[in-house]
Structures are given as structure tokens and as C-alpha cells.
Design a protein around this motif. Structure first.
Motif, short mmCIF file in Angstrom:
data_model
loop_
_atom_site.label_atom_id
_atom_site.label_comp_id
_atom_site.label_asym_id
_atom_site.label_seq_id
_atom_site.Cartn_x
_atom_site.Cartn_y
_atom_site.Cartn_z
N GLU A 128 0.74 -1.24 -0.04
CA GLU A 128 -0.07 -0.02 0.06
C GLU A 128 0.93 1.37 0.04
O GLU A 128 0.29 2.31 -0.47
CB GLU A 128 -0.91 -0.04 1.20
CG GLU A 128 -2.09 -0.93 1.13
CD GLU A 128 -3.02 -1.10 2.37
OE1 GLU A 128 -2.66 -0.39 3.38
OE2 GLU A 128 -4.16 -1.08 1.95
N TRP A 129 2.04 1.33 0.84
CA TRP A 129 2.92 2.57 0.76
C TRP A 129 3.30 2.83 -0.68
O TRP A 129 3.40 4.03 -0.89
CB TRP A 129 3.83 2.52 1.75
CG TRP A 129 4.75 1.47 1.35
CD1 TRP A 129 5.14 0.08 1.82
CD2 TRP A 129 6.07 1.28 0.37
NE1 TRP A 129 6.12 -0.69 1.34
CE2 TRP A 129 6.77 0.09 0.48
CE3 TRP A 129 6.45 2.23 -0.36
CZ2 TRP A 129 7.81 -0.19 -0.25
CZ3 TRP A 129 7.66 2.20 -1.21
CH2 TRP A 129 8.41 0.99 -1.07
N VAL A 215 8.52 18.35 1.38
CA VAL A 215 7.20 18.52 2.00
C VAL A 215 6.81 17.28 2.85
O VAL A 215 6.06 17.43 3.95
CB VAL A 215 6.12 18.68 0.76
CG1 VAL A 215 4.59 18.61 1.34
CG2 VAL A 215 6.29 20.10 0.23
N LEU A 216 6.84 16.05 2.30
CA LEU A 216 6.70 14.85 2.76
C LEU A 216 7.38 14.36 3.99
O LEU A 216 6.71 13.43 4.80
CB LEU A 216 6.18 13.76 1.78
CG LEU A 216 5.22 14.32 0.87
CD1 LEU A 216 5.12 13.14 -0.35
CD2 LEU A 216 3.96 14.53 1.51
N LEU A 222 5.26 7.38 5.04
CA LEU A 222 5.96 6.65 4.10
C LEU A 222 7.25 6.06 4.69
O LEU A 222 8.14 6.75 5.22
CB LEU A 222 5.91 7.62 2.80
CG LEU A 222 4.87 7.90 2.07
CD1 LEU A 222 5.34 8.85 0.95
CD2 LEU A 222 4.04 6.72 1.36
N PRO A 223 7.42 5.03 4.20
CA PRO A 223 8.78 4.28 4.53
C PRO A 223 10.05 4.91 3.65
O PRO A 223 9.76 5.71 2.77
CB PRO A 223 8.78 2.65 4.04
CG PRO A 223 7.75 2.83 3.24
CD PRO A 223 6.89 3.91 3.37
N ALA A 224 11.35 4.91 4.12
CA ALA A 224 12.38 5.43 3.37
C ALA A 224 12.34 5.12 1.90
O ALA A 224 12.98 5.77 1.13
CB ALA A 224 13.74 5.01 4.01
N GLU A 225 11.91 4.07 1.59
CA GLU A 225 11.90 3.64 0.13
C GLU A 225 10.92 4.48 -0.70
O GLU A 225 11.06 4.85 -1.82
CB GLU A 225 11.61 2.08 0.01
CG GLU A 225 12.63 1.06 0.44
CD GLU A 225 12.55 0.75 1.93
OE1 GLU A 225 13.30 0.00 2.32
OE2 GLU A 225 11.73 1.53 2.71
N GLY A 226 9.67 4.68 -0.06
CA GLY A 226 8.74 5.70 -0.89
C GLY A 226 9.44 6.99 -0.90
O GLY A 226 9.34 7.52 -1.87
N LEU A 227 9.86 7.51 0.16
CA LEU A 227 10.62 8.98 -0.04
C LEU A 227 11.47 9.10 -0.93
O LEU A 227 11.76 9.98 -1.69
CB LEU A 227 11.05 9.14 1.43
CG LEU A 227 9.90 9.48 2.41
CD1 LEU A 227 10.53 9.88 3.63
CD2 LEU A 227 9.15 10.74 1.95
N PHE A 291 -1.26 7.06 5.60
CA PHE A 291 0.09 7.69 5.47
C PHE A 291 0.26 9.09 5.57
O PHE A 291 1.28 9.58 5.74
CB PHE A 291 0.64 7.04 4.09
CG PHE A 291 0.68 5.84 3.93
CD1 PHE A 291 1.63 5.04 4.48
CD2 PHE A 291 -0.17 4.93 3.03
CE1 PHE A 291 1.59 3.57 4.35
CE2 PHE A 291 -0.21 3.63 2.87
CZ PHE A 291 0.85 3.03 3.44
N PHE A 292 -1.10 9.73 5.68
CA PHE A 292 -0.59 11.25 5.79
C PHE A 292 -1.78 11.93 6.71
O PHE A 292 -2.87 11.22 6.75
CB PHE A 292 -0.89 12.01 4.33
CG PHE A 292 -0.22 11.27 3.12
CD1 PHE A 292 1.09 11.61 3.08
CD2 PHE A 292 -0.75 10.38 2.45
CE1 PHE A 292 2.12 11.12 2.34
CE2 PHE A 292 0.24 9.93 1.55
CZ PHE A 292 1.59 10.10 1.43
N LEU A 293 -1.26 13.09 7.22
CA LEU A 293 -2.29 13.82 7.95
C LEU A 293 -3.74 14.33 7.15
O LEU A 293 -3.37 14.63 6.09
CB LEU A 293 -1.59 14.91 8.67
CG LEU A 293 -0.60 14.46 9.84
CD1 LEU A 293 0.14 15.70 10.21
CD2 LEU A 293 -1.23 13.77 10.86
N PRO A 294 -4.61 14.61 7.66
CA PRO A 294 -5.68 15.23 6.76
C PRO A 294 -5.44 16.38 6.24
O PRO A 294 -5.97 16.72 5.06
CB PRO A 294 -6.79 15.53 7.82
CG PRO A 294 -6.41 14.82 8.99
CD PRO A 294 -5.09 14.45 9.19
N VAL A 295 -4.60 17.16 6.83
CA VAL A 295 -4.05 18.63 6.11
C VAL A 295 -2.48 18.76 6.24
O VAL A 295 -2.07 18.33 7.27
CB VAL A 295 -4.58 19.85 6.76
CG1 VAL A 295 -4.24 21.13 6.19
CG2 VAL A 295 -6.10 19.73 6.72
#
Length: 298
Positions: A128-129, A215-216, A222-227, A291-295
Motif C-alpha cells: 500500500e505504501w 514537503v513529505l 511513508l517508509p524510506a523507500e517511498g520517500l 500515510f498522511f495527516l488530513p491537512v
């Protein structure tokens, strides 16, 4: 929020698509190919020469202007102000406004490209990530709304600034007008860096990849691989051409395979058949919430 002319968004994506076409033709097959990569008929994409003139003109400007001084300024600007506060799906919808969908030269919206990338990753049974990463990997192109100086500091292949420009960068001869190429320090092999300092400690040319990564990195799980997929997906001199081995470290070598695995989904997922956005929206909004905050601050 300020708006930009629709034509500016259209021109950005014509250039961005041409850059992708060049990378598709230049691309080499990875040792570990995804099911998606195996099944795609890459002969459907336009020839290298068709994109070459536009792309070379773009890179000439990018390579002249991506200096150390500019990159320091861009990072100071990023840290000194907030451009917007919004959720990820809202950002996707905003990105979608940057191109005129009624334009006859444009058969696919930006939300379609993001969803097509994410859906290709999902069909291959990837985690999913990684699906979430595919969904938002191009959101950094919102820089065009947030005060970029042109297309050259939004899209295009990325490279290290602050040391000698690698001959593995596309059109390396166009760096001759960049003042850093004559600088006593910046023109040396290591420049301002130490051997094997790691990519975490270098400045990559500023654009949508580097912006979104910044930004992210502190606003997602997200794991290091996603970033890494986000930060390095346009870093072709490294992940395809093998440049900068004198700067990379063991961590970079471990993350390299993840970046390579993402590349086929980014380049080859575009097709003219649009996604059913309303049907897919609930799944991806639920994924975003994991994986993310609403805002987020942009």
C-alpha cells in the motif's frame, strides 16, 4: 491562492511528457522487471527524435540556471514560507487544474496519470505504501502554482549541484554556460562534498521531486523507500546511468533497487483510457488517510 494561465500549465505538461518520452527511448531494461513492465508494448510511444528539439531547448535553459546559488535560494524560500495548507486529495485536484483538458493535444488529465500509476502498482500486488507513493509522486509540479521561475525549476532530470557536472547527465555539453562549471570548487570532482558522503547530504537540482520530498519527509509515514522513489525518480544520471558512485554510500545502494522498481510504473503507465475517478476515489482516500495527516503544509 493565485492562479496561472491555463496555457502555462499546458506548456509545462507538454514539456514534461516530451522529457518522459526521451527517457523512455533512452531507458534500459532492469534486471528485475515488474509484471507491468513485461507486458507493456513500449513501441507505442513516440520516437526519440520527435521530442528531441523541445527537450534539448528545455535542458539548455535548465543546465544554465541550476546553480548552487539558485539551489540555496530555493531551499531558503521553501523553509521561509508556507504556500498552502490542504490535504493530499485536494492537492491532486489542484494539480489537475494546471492543464486544459479541452485542449485537443491533451488526451489525459493529471489525475488520470497519477491514478494510472497507482493502479498499475496496485495490480502488481505491490504494498500500500508504494501505491500511495505512485498516487502522489508528481504533486511537486504544484510548484508552477507556487511561484516557480519557469519550467526549468519544476520538471526535468535531476542532478547533483556543487560538484563537477556528470557527463552522464542528458545533454552534458549544455552546462558550458552554467557559471558553476568554471568555479574553482564547484567544478571539481567532489566540489563541496566529501567522498561517499551519501545522497542525503548533497543538493540535487531543485524541482518537483526535491520539493515534494521536502514537503513529505516530516509529514508522512511513508517508509524510506517511498520517500526515495519521490526524491530520486527523475535522478536518471544515478539510477539509470550509474553516476555519482564517488558520493553515494551503502544506504544509497540499498535504496537504489526501490527507485529502479518504481521507474517503469512512472514512465509506462500513461494511456489514453481515463480512469473512473469517482469509483477509485474512496479506495485512494482511505489509502491517503493511512500515510498522511488530513491537512499538510505545502
Amino acid at each position: 491562492m493565485s492562479s496561472i494561465p491555463t496555457q502555462s500549465g499546458h506548456e509545462l505538461y507538454v514539456t514534461s511528457d516530451a522529457i518522459d518520452e526521451v527517457n523512455i527511448i533512452k531507458g534500459k531494461m532492469w534486471n528485475d522487471k515488474s509484471e507491468f513492465d513485461e507486458s507493456m508494448d513500449k513501441s507505442q510511444f513516440r520516437d526519440y527524435d520527435a521530442a528531441c528539439d523541445r527537450v534539448k531547448k528545455f535542458y539548455k535553459e535548465q543546465h544554465e540556471k541550476q546553480t548552487v546559488a539558485f539551489n540555496i535560494k530555493a531551499r531558503v524560500d521553501f523553509k521561509s514560507r508556507k504556500r498552502a495548507r490542504m490535504g493530499v486529495w485536494e492537492a491532486i485536484e489542484l494539480l489537475n487544474t494546471l492543464i486544459d483538458e479541452s485542449d485537443p493535444d491533451t488526451s489525459m488529465s493529471q489525475i488520470d496519470h497519477l491514478l494510472q500509476t497507482a493502479e498499475a502498482i496496485r495490480r502488481d500486488g505491490q504494498p500500500e505504501w508504494m501505491q500511495a507513493t505512485g498516487l502522489l509522486h508528481d504533486l511537486g509540479k504544484l510548484l508552477l502554482l507556487f511561484g516557480s521561475e519557469g519550467q526549468w525549476d519544476v520538471v526535468g532530470d535531476t542532478f547533483v549541484v556543487g560538484c563537477k557536472f556528470s557527463d552522464k547527465i542528458i545533454y552534458p555539453e549544455t552546462f558550458k554556460s552554467n557559471p558553476d562549471s568554471c568555479d574553482a570548487v564547484y567544478s571539481t570532482e567532489y566540489g563541496i562534498y566529501k567522498p561517499h558522503c551519501g545522497l542525503d547530504n548533497v543538493m540535487l537540482s531543485w524541482g518537483h521531486d526535491e520539493y515534494l520530498y521536502n514537503v513529505l519527509k516530516d509529514q508522512s509515514s511513508l517508509p524510506a523507500e517511498g520517500l526515495a522513489m519521490i526524491r530520486y525518480h527523475s535522478f536518471y544520471p544515478w539510477h539509470r546511468e550509474g553516476a555519482y558512485s564517488h558520493l553515494t554510500n551503502e544506504k544509497d545502494e540499498q535504496i537504489l533497487e526501490a527507485v529502479k522498481a518504481f521507474n517503469p510504473y512512472d514512465l509506462y503507465s500513461k494511456c489514453d483510457e481515463p480512469c473512473n475517478v469517482e469509483q477509485l476515489r474512496p479506495y485512494y482516500q482511505n489509502l491517503i488517510a493511512k500515510f498522511f495527516l488530513p491537512v499538510l503544509d505545502w
